[in-house]
Design a protein around this motif. Sequence first.
Motif, PDB file in Angstrom:
ATOM      1  N   PHE B  11       3.300  -1.261   8.124  1.00  0.00           N
ATOM      2  CA  PHE B  11       2.209  -2.951   7.773  1.00  0.00           C
ATOM      3  C   PHE B  11       2.282  -3.750   8.608  1.00  0.00           C
ATOM      4  CE2 PHE B  11       2.542  -0.137   3.309  1.00  0.00           C
ATOM      5  CZ  PHE B  11       3.749   0.237   3.571  1.00  0.00           C
ATOM      6  N   VAL B  12       1.078  -3.694   8.376  1.00  0.00           N
ATOM      7  CA  VAL B  12       0.640  -4.983   9.277  1.00  0.00           C
ATOM      8  C   VAL B  12      -0.197  -6.070   8.749  1.00  0.00           C
ATOM      9  CG1 VAL B  12      -0.857  -5.740  11.327  1.00  0.00           C
ATOM     10  CG2 VAL B  12       0.967  -3.892  12.007  1.00  0.00           C
ATOM     11  N   TRP B  13      -0.377  -6.494   8.542  1.00  0.00           N
ATOM     12  CA  TRP B  13      -1.499  -7.560   7.869  1.00  0.00           C
ATOM     13  C   TRP B  13      -2.076  -8.736   8.932  1.00  0.00           C
ATOM     14  CZ3 TRP B  13       2.077 -10.161   3.910  1.00  0.00           C
ATOM     15  CH2 TRP B  13       3.150 -10.906   4.775  1.00  0.00           C
ATOM     16  N   LEU B  14      -3.504  -8.401   9.051  1.00  0.00           N
ATOM     17  CA  LEU B  14      -4.085  -8.958   9.630  1.00  0.00           C
ATOM     18  C   LEU B  14      -4.992 -10.483   8.767  1.00  0.00           C
ATOM     19  CD1 LEU B  14      -6.515  -6.307  11.144  1.00  0.00           C
ATOM     20  CD2 LEU B  14      -4.395  -7.307  11.832  1.00  0.00           C
ATOM     21  N   GLN B  15      -6.081 -11.159   8.003  1.00  0.00           N
ATOM     22  CA  GLN B  15      -6.782 -12.221   7.034  1.00  0.00           C
ATOM     23  C   GLN B  15      -6.413 -11.479   5.916  1.00  0.00           C
ATOM     24  OE1 GLN B  15      -7.105 -14.706   6.940  1.00  0.00           O
ATOM     25  NE2 GLN B  15      -8.971 -15.582   8.422  1.00  0.00           N
ATOM     26  N   ALA B  16      -5.320 -11.761   5.952  1.00  0.00           N
ATOM     27  CA  ALA B  16      -4.842 -11.116   4.421  1.00  0.00           C
ATOM     28  C   ALA B  16      -4.247 -12.033   3.342  1.00  0.00           C
ATOM     29  CB  ALA B  16      -4.175 -10.472   4.562  1.00  0.00           C
ATOM     30  N   CYS B  17      -4.027 -11.778   2.165  1.00  0.00           N
ATOM     31  CA  CYS B  17      -3.552 -13.027   1.241  1.00  0.00           C
ATOM     32  C   CYS B  17      -2.069 -12.001   0.932  1.00  0.00           C
ATOM     33  CB  CYS B  17      -4.111 -12.906  -0.096  1.00  0.00           C
ATOM     34  SG  CYS B  17      -3.928 -11.710  -0.886  1.00  0.00           S
ATOM     35  N   GLY B  65       0.323   3.888   9.717  1.00  0.00           N
ATOM     36  CA  GLY B  65       0.684   2.353  10.008  1.00  0.00           C
ATOM     37  C   GLY B  65      -0.771   1.623   8.653  1.00  0.00           C
ATOM     38  N   PHE B  66      -0.634   1.221   7.640  1.00  0.00           N
ATOM     39  CA  PHE B  66      -1.168   0.489   6.601  1.00  0.00           C
ATOM     40  C   PHE B  66      -1.617  -1.302   7.481  1.00  0.00           C
ATOM     41  CE2 PHE B  66      -1.116   2.840   3.185  1.00  0.00           C
ATOM     42  CZ  PHE B  66      -0.016   3.742   3.205  1.00  0.00           C
ATOM     43  N   VAL B  67      -2.882  -1.239   7.420  1.00  0.00           N
ATOM     44  CA  VAL B  67      -3.873  -2.247   7.693  1.00  0.00           C
ATOM     45  C   VAL B  67      -4.446  -2.895   6.930  1.00  0.00           C
ATOM     46  CG1 VAL B  67      -5.896  -1.335   9.445  1.00  0.00           C
ATOM     47  CG2 VAL B  67      -4.642  -4.154   9.836  1.00  0.00           C
ATOM     48  N   SER B  68      -3.743  -4.032   6.464  1.00  0.00           N
ATOM     49  CA  SER B  68      -4.281  -5.293   5.238  1.00  0.00           C
ATOM     50  C   SER B  68      -4.803  -6.225   5.685  1.00  0.00           C
ATOM     51  CB  SER B  68      -3.446  -5.136   4.085  1.00  0.00           C
ATOM     52  OG  SER B  68      -2.316  -6.100   4.202  1.00  0.00           O
ATOM     53  N   GLY B  69      -6.042  -6.264   5.325  1.00  0.00           N
ATOM     54  CA  GLY B  69      -6.667  -7.693   5.443  1.00  0.00           C
ATOM     55  C   GLY B  69      -8.339  -7.440   6.392  1.00  0.00           C
ATOM     56  N   THR B  98     -10.974  -2.663   3.933  1.00  0.00           N
ATOM     57  CA  THR B  98     -12.933  -1.829   4.665  1.00  0.00           C
ATOM     58  C   THR B  98     -13.592  -1.750   4.358  1.00  0.00           C
ATOM     59  OG1 THR B  98     -11.952  -1.388   2.407  1.00  0.00           O
ATOM     60  CG2 THR B  98     -10.617   0.204   2.892  1.00  0.00           C
ATOM     61  N   HIS B  99     -14.025  -2.822   3.895  1.00  0.00           N
ATOM     62  CA  HIS B  99     -15.137  -3.808   3.679  1.00  0.00           C
ATOM     63  C   HIS B  99     -15.214  -5.003   4.347  1.00  0.00           C
ATOM     64  CE1 HIS B  99     -15.648   0.269   1.282  1.00  0.00           C
ATOM     65  NE2 HIS B  99     -16.127  -0.127   2.178  1.00  0.00           N
ATOM     66  N   GLY B 100     -13.848  -5.446   4.730  1.00  0.00           N
ATOM     67  CA  GLY B 100     -14.122  -7.019   4.897  1.00  0.00           C
ATOM     68  C   GLY B 100     -13.685  -7.656   4.123  1.00  0.00           C
ATOM     69  N   GLY B 101     -14.073  -7.736   2.375  1.00  0.00           N
ATOM     70  CA  GLY B 101     -13.623  -8.657   1.273  1.00  0.00           C
ATOM     71  C   GLY B 101     -14.063 -10.069   1.337  1.00  0.00           C
ATOM     72  N   ILE B 102     -13.594 -11.177   0.750  1.00  0.00           N
ATOM     73  CA  ILE B 102     -13.770 -12.456   0.359  1.00  0.00           C
ATOM     74  C   ILE B 102     -13.667 -13.019   1.956  1.00  0.00           C
ATOM     75  CG2 ILE B 102     -12.477 -14.125  -0.543  1.00  0.00           C
ATOM     76  CD1 ILE B 102     -14.085 -13.082  -2.664  1.00  0.00           C
ATOM     77  N   PRO B 103     -13.124 -12.725   2.661  1.00  0.00           N
ATOM     78  CA  PRO B 103     -12.864 -13.387   3.964  1.00  0.00           C
ATOM     79  C   PRO B 103     -13.927 -13.323   4.456  1.00  0.00           C
ATOM     80  CG  PRO B 103     -10.620 -12.306   3.732  1.00  0.00           C
ATOM     81  CD  PRO B 103     -11.494 -11.636   2.487  1.00  0.00           C
TER      82      PRO B 103
END
Lengths: 449, 318
Positions: B11-17, B65-69, B98-103
């Motif tokens: 599990f990897v997070w990028l610009q995530a909350c 691999g799961f990537v959030s953010g 998947t779509h950019g989200g709030i960031p």
Amino acid sequence: MTQVITIHPVTRIEGNARIDIQLDAAGEVCDARVGISSLRGFEQFVVGLPAEEIPRIVTRICGICPWMHHLAAAKAVDACFGASLPPAGHLLRELCQVLAHIHDKILHFFFLGAPDFLIERDADYSVRNIMGLVQQQPELAARVVRMRQLGQVMLERLAGKAIHPVAAVAGGFARPLGKSERESLYLDGQQLLDFACFALEFAKKEVFPQFLEVFAPVGAITTGFLGTVDQYGHLRLYDGTLRLMHPDGRVEEFAAPAYEQVLAEEVVTWSTAKVVYAGSWGEGLSLDPASPKGVYRVNTLARINVCDQIATPRAQVELEEFRSRFGRPAQHSLLYHWARLIELVYACERVLELLGDERIVDPVVRAPVTPQAGRGVGHVEAPRGTLIHDYTTDENGCITRANLIVGTTHNIAPMNVSVRRTAASCIQAGRVDDEILNRIEMAVRAYDP
Amino acid sequence: MKGRRRPRLSFVWLQACSGCEISLLNSGERLPDLLNKVEIVYFPLLMDRKCGGEGEFDLPEADVGFVSGSVSSDEHLTLLYALRRRCRTLVSFGTCATHGGIPALRNRWSAEATLETVFPGTPGQPTLPAEVPALLDRVYSVDEKVRVDFCLPGCPPHPETIAAVIETLVTGEQPRLPGKSVCETCPTIRTGEMHRTVRRFLNNAEYNSEEPVERMRCLLEQGLLCMGPVTVGGCGGPATPLCVQARVPCRGCYGPVRSEGNQLLDMLNVLASHGVDHRSIVDRQSLLRFSGAHGLLRSVRKTEGVVLMSEKGNKKSS
Ligand code: SF4
Ligand code: SF4
Ligand code: SF4
């Protein structure tokens, strides 16, 4: 030649932090920094948006404590629009807030913090975590998982969405609480309180004694503290007056909208989060562990230190025991974990108190609001510390300026001091190993950024 | 992946909350069982394994691999490339990925304008933290930067969906995701009669609080902007969409119904086809609130951005 030791990312915390420790030619620690490496720019992208939408956007600052941002924002928008809420609106919001504190404290203590204490210290990283706990102590882990889940499920029943909530709206709350719902929540709340008392007893027996001995030198520093109290000096999470305590014990109180007169912010090169310090002390900012200046701490230990009392009976008994052992203010950073469990008890008791208030089932939960130009500051005590949202709106009620000070930001300065102190006491002649690095991380995990 | 070895998950997070990860933990009773079935090799929220220092990330090898953010700094990009190299199947986990989200709301400004707002120094000379990862020109979704095998939208995705996806992926099957809209999972009453304008959410919807949500009139029909028609469903699991349960209109946090759909255009279409005056929406760009990656939200030129900001409040937007 100097050398830099980097811990990146700091693990078992929320968010993106890194630690850089600088060693001098002799391999002794000469500086250490904890920085937040990720910038999102909420202050930018809320600009232009209708203010009533902000409480459901800023939730994405943190998925562990979205309720805190949701509520601080809702309060700030209320203030911009001059709204005055019906009592049920406030009671329901506070109920959500304390429920959210419960899930957070269980998560933080058992999932993020406790593996350092419950699993052998030299255990491999692959088991020194909640997965290892599930294997080593399946019954305890199952109960912990179930109880954290229960808090989240209660929130969903009450407010629809638990992560990134939507139910606190400008002027109040989106839906009233039914009488039968209240009863079932009350029963669940009692289960949570039983668990909280168990957790504290368990920790006093199995966890705290060894960590106080073994980890005594970790991050011991002397700072001031900031938290929220009511007019009687009782601990408050949802609203009240901010109380700033100087390391020498003297206190000053101020209302959240006056925060800029007391707290100062400084941009530093190594962190996207600004460093906040007590400007009103007039001594500036210094992160030198030998004599920190302007440094105060927030979050559980801070709140337990600044309050005179806790208004719920069991938590008050625990507070008294805590004070008799560690004095006031207690300075040891690892006591954050102890204070965290006292607050867990308080939050559970407060759930029952709020559900016992007749006004909470009043069908009038929201006052209609009118968008207008204004400025509003909203604050709550988040699990990670005092959270301040400050908005200005134009005549259409759209945001023109926003400033946010989140719990972690207040704690950047003390975390830096703690980490530097810990690093200096653990690293000699440039020798580091995994256990030492983990101890340094523990100094960060206590605060829980 | 059928052998005796437990499948390895990263599990990897990028610009995530971290909401996506917390949602996984919310799978409750299923969780201990799930954790026993897989081997988690990397998960910074829950475990200590380090993946590196300066520039390079040495991630462990993983089956999934799961990537959030979303991808918003050069460091995110490096981390994402490292993950792609080290895992066989890559899942975009959550709407940010998947779509950019709030960031991705920041895409309405240039990176410089954002920095100037967050770190206001003296005009033209902002004081910036120099030793932190540089911002990319805009915020990207994961599939804009690397090949993605599977998209799991949701802000955050529903715990049961996450658990089901993990369970199917570890058996080597292709998981299925709901393709219905939020409206199709919403039990409110629709009459076909729409309010002619869209109003701001300044007082509560009309409903009888003693009655279940099935007896409430559709929020969009009541004149509230509800993005249910153009948003992919699943937030409530098999039950009512979560916001509607709270009697609050949907804001589209699961992203478009078709992954390449455009929530803004699709929503304006829905409104137009019902004769609703879309000019009554205060801020049309926020219809892309969760899906501003893929170049959908674009920054105004830097100078214009600055002018807009400083003149807000004494100038009505035209
Ligand atoms: S998709 Fe939502 S929950 Fe997941 S990281 Fe992004 S903001 Fe957080
Ligand atoms: S528009 Fe909203 S309220 Fe109406 S059916 Fe769709 S999701 Fe439900
Ligand atoms: S109703 Fe819409 S905004 Fe609310 S959780 Fe579901 S998809 Fe997200």
